[in-house]
Design a protein around this motif. Sequence first.
Motif, PDB file in Angstrom:
ATOM      1  N   TYR A 172      55.000  54.253  32.962  1.00 18.35           N
ATOM      2  CA  TYR A 172      54.606  53.839  34.220  1.00 18.35           C
ATOM      3  C   TYR A 172      55.533  54.259  35.288  1.00 18.35           C
ATOM      4  O   TYR A 172      56.764  54.540  34.818  1.00 18.35           O
ATOM      5  CB  TYR A 172      54.461  52.166  34.208  1.00 18.35           C
ATOM      6  N   ARG A 173      55.265  54.182  36.549  1.00 18.88           N
ATOM      7  CA  ARG A 173      56.278  54.224  37.595  1.00 18.88           C
ATOM      8  C   ARG A 173      56.734  53.196  38.419  1.00 18.88           C
ATOM      9  O   ARG A 173      55.798  52.392  38.784  1.00 18.88           O
ATOM     10  CB  ARG A 173      55.862  55.452  38.638  1.00 18.88           C
ATOM     11  N   TYR A 174      58.071  52.928  38.647  1.00 24.77           N
ATOM     12  CA  TYR A 174      58.158  51.805  39.456  1.00 24.77           C
ATOM     13  C   TYR A 174      59.357  52.110  40.382  1.00 24.77           C
ATOM     14  O   TYR A 174      60.410  52.606  40.054  1.00 24.77           O
ATOM     15  CB  TYR A 174      58.902  50.645  38.588  1.00 24.77           C
ATOM     16  N   LEU A 175      59.026  51.966  41.666  1.00 19.84           N
ATOM     17  CA  LEU A 175      59.896  52.503  42.889  1.00 19.84           C
ATOM     18  C   LEU A 175      60.195  53.885  42.538  1.00 19.84           C
ATOM     19  O   LEU A 175      61.505  54.296  42.847  1.00 19.84           O
ATOM     20  CB  LEU A 175      61.114  51.741  43.126  1.00 19.84           C
ATOM     21  N   ASN A 176      59.104  54.857  42.279  1.00 20.30           N
ATOM     22  CA  ASN A 176      59.147  56.405  42.384  1.00 20.30           C
ATOM     23  C   ASN A 176      59.983  56.602  41.041  1.00 20.30           C
ATOM     24  O   ASN A 176      60.399  57.706  40.896  1.00 20.30           O
ATOM     25  CB  ASN A 176      59.676  56.726  43.562  1.00 20.30           C
ATOM     26  N   ASP A 220      58.734  44.999  38.112  1.00 25.63           N
ATOM     27  CA  ASP A 220      59.167  45.577  37.047  1.00 25.63           C
ATOM     28  C   ASP A 220      58.630  45.155  35.656  1.00 25.63           C
ATOM     29  O   ASP A 220      59.365  44.214  35.311  1.00 25.63           O
ATOM     30  CB  ASP A 220      60.383  46.061  36.979  1.00 25.63           C
ATOM     31  N   PRO A 221      57.684  45.599  35.115  1.00 26.61           N
ATOM     32  CA  PRO A 221      57.229  45.056  33.662  1.00 26.61           C
ATOM     33  C   PRO A 221      58.373  44.994  32.684  1.00 26.61           C
ATOM     34  O   PRO A 221      58.588  43.953  31.856  1.00 26.61           O
ATOM     35  CB  PRO A 221      56.081  45.902  33.193  1.00 26.61           C
ATOM     36  N   MET A 222      59.418  46.037  32.553  1.00 25.53           N
ATOM     37  CA  MET A 222      60.715  45.740  31.604  1.00 25.53           C
ATOM     38  C   MET A 222      61.218  44.596  32.330  1.00 25.53           C
ATOM     39  O   MET A 222      61.772  43.901  31.174  1.00 25.53           O
ATOM     40  CB  MET A 222      61.119  47.193  31.723  1.00 25.53           C
ATOM     41  N   ALA A 223      61.573  44.558  33.447  1.00 24.71           N
ATOM     42  CA  ALA A 223      62.662  43.533  33.779  1.00 24.71           C
ATOM     43  C   ALA A 223      61.921  42.042  33.698  1.00 24.71           C
ATOM     44  O   ALA A 223      62.600  41.123  32.991  1.00 24.71           O
ATOM     45  CB  ALA A 223      62.710  43.789  35.100  1.00 24.71           C
TER      46      ALA A 223
END
Length: 398
Positions: free
Chosen positions: A42-46, A82-85
């Motif tokens: 996925y993309r988070y904040l580019n 952010d899914p990871m965070a």
Amino acid sequence: MKLSDLKCKSAKPRNKQYKLFDGGGLYLRVRANGSKLWQMKYRYLNKEKTLSIGQYPLISLAQARQARDDAKRLLMQNPPIDPMAHKAENKRQAIRKVENTFKAVALEWHALNKDRWSDNYAYKIQKGLELNVFPHIGSRPIAEITPPELLNDCLKKIEKRGSLDIAGRTRQICGQVFRYGIQTGKCEWNPAENLRGALKTRKTKHFRTLNIKEVPDFLKALERNEARLFERTRRAVWLSLYTFCRPVEIRKARWEDFDFDEALWTIPAEIMKMRREHIVPLSRQALAVLEEQKKEVEILNTPWVFPSQVRPREPMSDGTVNKAIKRLGFGKDMVAHGFRALARTTIREKLHYDSEAIECQLAHKAAGPLGEAYNRTQFLDVRKIMMQDWSDYLDALA
């Protein structure tokens, strides 16, 4: 093409790991050793990132798709998450819950406070928690305990035993643990606060004490000693009267704590209820009692002013003075602790001393914002005169 359970199950390892894509960034990584792992791009904040979802087949295809959809919903929020965070924070919270059980927080709170408590009080607090609380909610995360859980799983069980006083005290102690949990960030609320009035209460019973009109008869009985009390027991009763100290302070009095030249008794902090040193001015009558007692026990080589009759290296038992009061015929009306209430009332009403000096002599915590500003010599000059007046008043009654 989307994956199927059969395709996931039948995927064989190769010389190098490879990916089987399901769509929406979800894929199954098949490693060379045969293990299979669900991941999501996925993309988070580019910035491109990879979320690990879990091992297959412990995480099924349907569960992996659900995790992917949950992650996309987080990314669609404003602002995006952010899914990871989010996953890492959930893991940290889960670990905190496991570590911050009620028992763990209660023991931490107990260790923090025990140095300012007497040994006996600290023991009672810990024993009460171990018997009445830990078996029921000790393993529960403190942040998840609700008022109904505390009430029904713990306090009501104590109440059903008929131990109403213990149930009430247990609620108060739990409340202190929860407050400590809030202060240290381990929980956000205090369920014990919401249980005020939820338990049965028993009418408060104060320590039995004599009416001032009954004191002359008591003093005469003590003087005549028709009950044939040991002399050291009689002296312990006299010292209780003259100093109105707590029974434990009388029976654990040590010769090293007395300054006969200054007529002062300094009770060490470890014996005091509030875990702070206390000074007791000694009247001429109290000093005379101590002098007589010293003549009797100085050959015993004991540190105690009132040693046990059987084991002189140990202090007298905690029930000695109460038994003496019973043998004198006043057991229904008086207990050793009642000397404090007798002195408190009489000195205020008959000798007209201010309450502050009396409460200081009783080693009570003062009310209001200055309650913690304890001064061991507070009102000492006034108390010296007051204690002599009190002893003189008792002698006049006799």
